[in-house]
Design a protein around this motif. Structure first.
Motif, PDB file in Angstrom:
ATOM      1  N   ILE A   1      10.003  49.209 128.616  1.00 57.83           N
ATOM      2  CA  ILE A   1       9.272  50.400 128.179  1.00 57.83           C
ATOM      3  C   ILE A   1       9.098  50.323 126.668  1.00 57.83           C
ATOM      4  O   ILE A   1      10.078  50.282 125.922  1.00 57.83           O
ATOM      5  CB  ILE A   1      10.030  51.689 128.561  1.00 57.83           C
ATOM      6  CG1 ILE A   1      10.248  51.737 130.075  1.00 57.83           C
ATOM      7  CG2 ILE A   1       9.261  52.924 128.079  1.00 57.83           C
ATOM      8  CD1 ILE A   1      11.139  52.883 130.519  1.00 57.83           C
ATOM      9  N   ARG A   2       7.855  50.305 126.222  1.00 57.16           N
ATOM     10  CA  ARG A   2       7.550  50.252 124.792  1.00 57.16           C
ATOM     11  C   ARG A   2       7.197  51.638 124.289  1.00 57.16           C
ATOM     12  O   ARG A   2       6.258  52.264 124.786  1.00 57.16           O
ATOM     13  CB  ARG A   2       6.411  49.272 124.529  1.00 57.16           C
ATOM     14  CG  ARG A   2       6.782  47.824 124.817  1.00 57.16           C
ATOM     15  CD  ARG A   2       5.574  46.902 124.683  1.00 57.16           C
ATOM     16  NE  ARG A   2       5.948  45.500 124.762  1.00 57.16           N
ATOM     17  CZ  ARG A   2       6.113  44.829 125.884  1.00 57.16           C
ATOM     18  NH1 ARG A   2       5.938  45.453 127.046  1.00 57.16           N
ATOM     19  NH2 ARG A   2       6.450  43.549 125.878  1.00 57.16           N
ATOM     20  N   GLU A   3       7.935  52.113 123.330  1.00 59.10           N
ATOM     21  CA  GLU A   3       7.683  53.420 122.721  1.00 59.10           C
ATOM     22  C   GLU A   3       7.630  53.232 121.207  1.00 59.10           C
ATOM     23  O   GLU A   3       8.651  52.991 120.562  1.00 59.10           O
ATOM     24  CB  GLU A   3       8.775  54.417 123.103  1.00 59.10           C
ATOM     25  CG  GLU A   3       8.841  54.713 124.598  1.00 59.10           C
ATOM     26  CD  GLU A   3      10.000  55.625 124.957  1.00 59.10           C
ATOM     27  OE1 GLU A   3      10.893  55.795 124.109  1.00 59.10           O
ATOM     28  OE2 GLU A   3      10.000  56.153 126.085  1.00 59.10           O
ATOM     29  N   ASP A   4       6.431  53.382 120.649  1.00 58.57           N
ATOM     30  CA  ASP A   4       6.214  53.125 119.224  1.00 58.57           C
ATOM     31  C   ASP A   4       6.697  51.717 118.891  1.00 58.57           C
ATOM     32  O   ASP A   4       6.229  50.750 119.466  1.00 58.57           O
ATOM     33  CB  ASP A   4       6.911  54.188 118.378  1.00 58.57           C
ATOM     34  CG  ASP A   4       6.393  55.595 118.680  1.00 58.57           C
ATOM     35  OD1 ASP A   4       5.181  55.720 118.942  1.00 58.57           O
ATOM     36  OD2 ASP A   4       7.187  56.548 118.665  1.00 58.57           O
ATOM     37  N   SER A   5       7.652  51.613 117.994  1.00 59.06           N
ATOM     38  CA  SER A   5       8.165  50.296 117.612  1.00 59.06           C
ATOM     39  C   SER A   5       9.419  49.914 118.395  1.00 59.06           C
ATOM     40  O   SER A   5       9.997  48.851 118.163  1.00 59.06           O
ATOM     41  CB  SER A   5       8.472  50.270 116.110  1.00 59.06           C
ATOM     42  OG  SER A   5       9.449  51.253 115.784  1.00 59.06           O
ATOM     43  N   ASN A   6       9.841  50.769 119.322  1.00 56.94           N
ATOM     44  CA  ASN A   6      11.058  50.512 120.086  1.00 56.94           C
ATOM     45  C   ASN A   6      10.730  49.875 121.435  1.00 56.94           C
ATOM     46  O   ASN A   6       9.709  50.184 122.058  1.00 56.94           O
ATOM     47  CB  ASN A   6      11.829  51.812 120.321  1.00 56.94           C
ATOM     48  CG  ASN A   6      12.299  52.451 119.028  1.00 56.94           C
ATOM     49  OD1 ASN A   6      12.752  51.747 118.124  1.00 56.94           O
ATOM     50  ND2 ASN A   6      12.180  53.766 118.931  1.00 56.94           N
ATOM     51  N   ILE A   7      11.603  48.999 121.880  1.00 59.32           N
ATOM     52  CA  ILE A   7      11.489  48.391 123.194  1.00 59.32           C
ATOM     53  C   ILE A   7      12.761  48.699 123.973  1.00 59.32           C
ATOM     54  O   ILE A   7      13.857  48.312 123.567  1.00 59.32           O
ATOM     55  CB  ILE A   7      11.291  46.866 123.098  1.00 59.32           C
ATOM     56  CG1 ILE A   7       9.983  46.555 122.371  1.00 59.32           C
ATOM     57  CG2 ILE A   7      11.257  46.251 124.496  1.00 59.32           C
ATOM     58  CD1 ILE A   7       9.722  45.081 122.203  1.00 59.32           C
TER      59      ILE A   7
END
Length: 301
Positions: free
Chosen positions: A131-137
């Motif tokens: 799950i990719r959220e903004d710059s977080n994986i």
């Protein structure tokens, strides 16, 4: 070199999640939509000492799928480890059927007149979901161990219309038989497209493989034109892809394998393997690292 005697060849690898009550190798419920990382156990996570046990319902539904697709059902069927390193694969390997799949040698006759042959159908466990959220994986392990069948076709498709026709028949029959809900938007039915070129009368060429397509429309578009601002313009359409393959073949005497991922929002394909292609040629031949480099590309995408 004239390309008038070359033809495009298309094959599919279709992953279908089965409608079982539990996962394939444990008693965790097989359910979609729960909060991340709430449906998992040591077997799902591949922890040391965890012992998988096959869910009989998976075998029943996979056999039913084989009969629907006119397959031979093998009396002997075994599981194998497919070792590769993805961020969403906690075990470091997938449990699949490489050497002795459950079903072989099937077919579907399309209303348009073509017969699409099925090479095999094998059972395997699904990986987790990135799950990719903004710059977080982040990784959701709920999907680990969800039962899959992979349907591998022969390269019998002539165009995108036949591909979509085949997938619509597959979805209709599997939904009717209660094998899968085949909800593409939820990932319970996924298709990878293998495309290559070959001379008339010669053996199959090396293929490009396009992954991550979430609709029949995206699959057709990936085959037909790819569209958009792909990093490598030579894979935007079958016409240009054929020209690229012919050019590489003329210069190097070999057509290279490329792995691409489809981005639905942008309507294009990103060539992952192009970035590593020359390293893969040299290192792969010397040390057998082509698969590792391909996995590195996937992990970075």
């Amino acid at each position: 070199m004239s390309k008038t005697n070359w033809q495009t060849v298309i094959g599919l690898e279709i992953h279908v999640e089965l409608l079982t009550k539990h996962k394939i190798f444990c008693s965790c419920p097989n359910r979609f939509g729960d909060l991340p990382n709430t449906i998992k156990c040591p077997i799902c996570e591949g922890l040391p000492g965890a012992i998988p046990k096959l869910n009989e319902e998976v075998l029943e539904l996979a056999t039913k799928a084989g009969l629907i697709l006119n397959c031979e059902i093998n009396e002997k069927s075994t599981f194998d480890r497919k070792n590769y390193f993805y961020p969403d694969l906690p075990k470091g390997y997938q449990i699949t059927q490489f050497y002795n799949p459950l079903c072989r040698n099937g077919y579907i006759d399309l209303p348009s007149g073509s017969r699409i042959r099925i090479s095999d159908i094998h059972m395997e466990d699904d990986a987790a979901k990135i799950i990719r959220e903004d710059s977080n994986i982040n990784v959701d392990y709920n999907r680990c161990g969800v039962p899959l069948i992979e349907i591998v076709t022969m390269p019998d498709f002539k165009n995108s219309e036949e591909v979509v026709e085949f997938l619509e028949i597959l979805r209709r029959d599997f939904q009717y038989a209660g094998i899968s809900d085949c909800r593409i938007e939820q990932g319970s039915m996924r298709a990878d497209v293998n495309l290559s070129v070959m001379r008339d009368g010669e053996s199959l060429g090396v293929r490009t493989e396009t992954k991550n397509m979430a609709s029949f429309k995206a699959i057709a578009k990936a085959i037909e034109n790819g569209g958009g601002d792909s990093i490598v313009k030579t894979i935007l359409s079958p016409v240009i892809e054929i020209a690229a393959a012919l050019a590489i073949g003329a210069v190097f005497g070999v057509i290279l394998k490329f792995l691409t991922v489809w981005f639905t929002g942008r309507g294009n394909r990103l060539a992952l393997t192009y970035a590593f292609v020359f390293a893969c040629i040299g290192l792969g031949n010397m040390f057998g690292l082509s698969s590792l480099l391909e996995c590195m590309a996937l992990g970075a995408a």
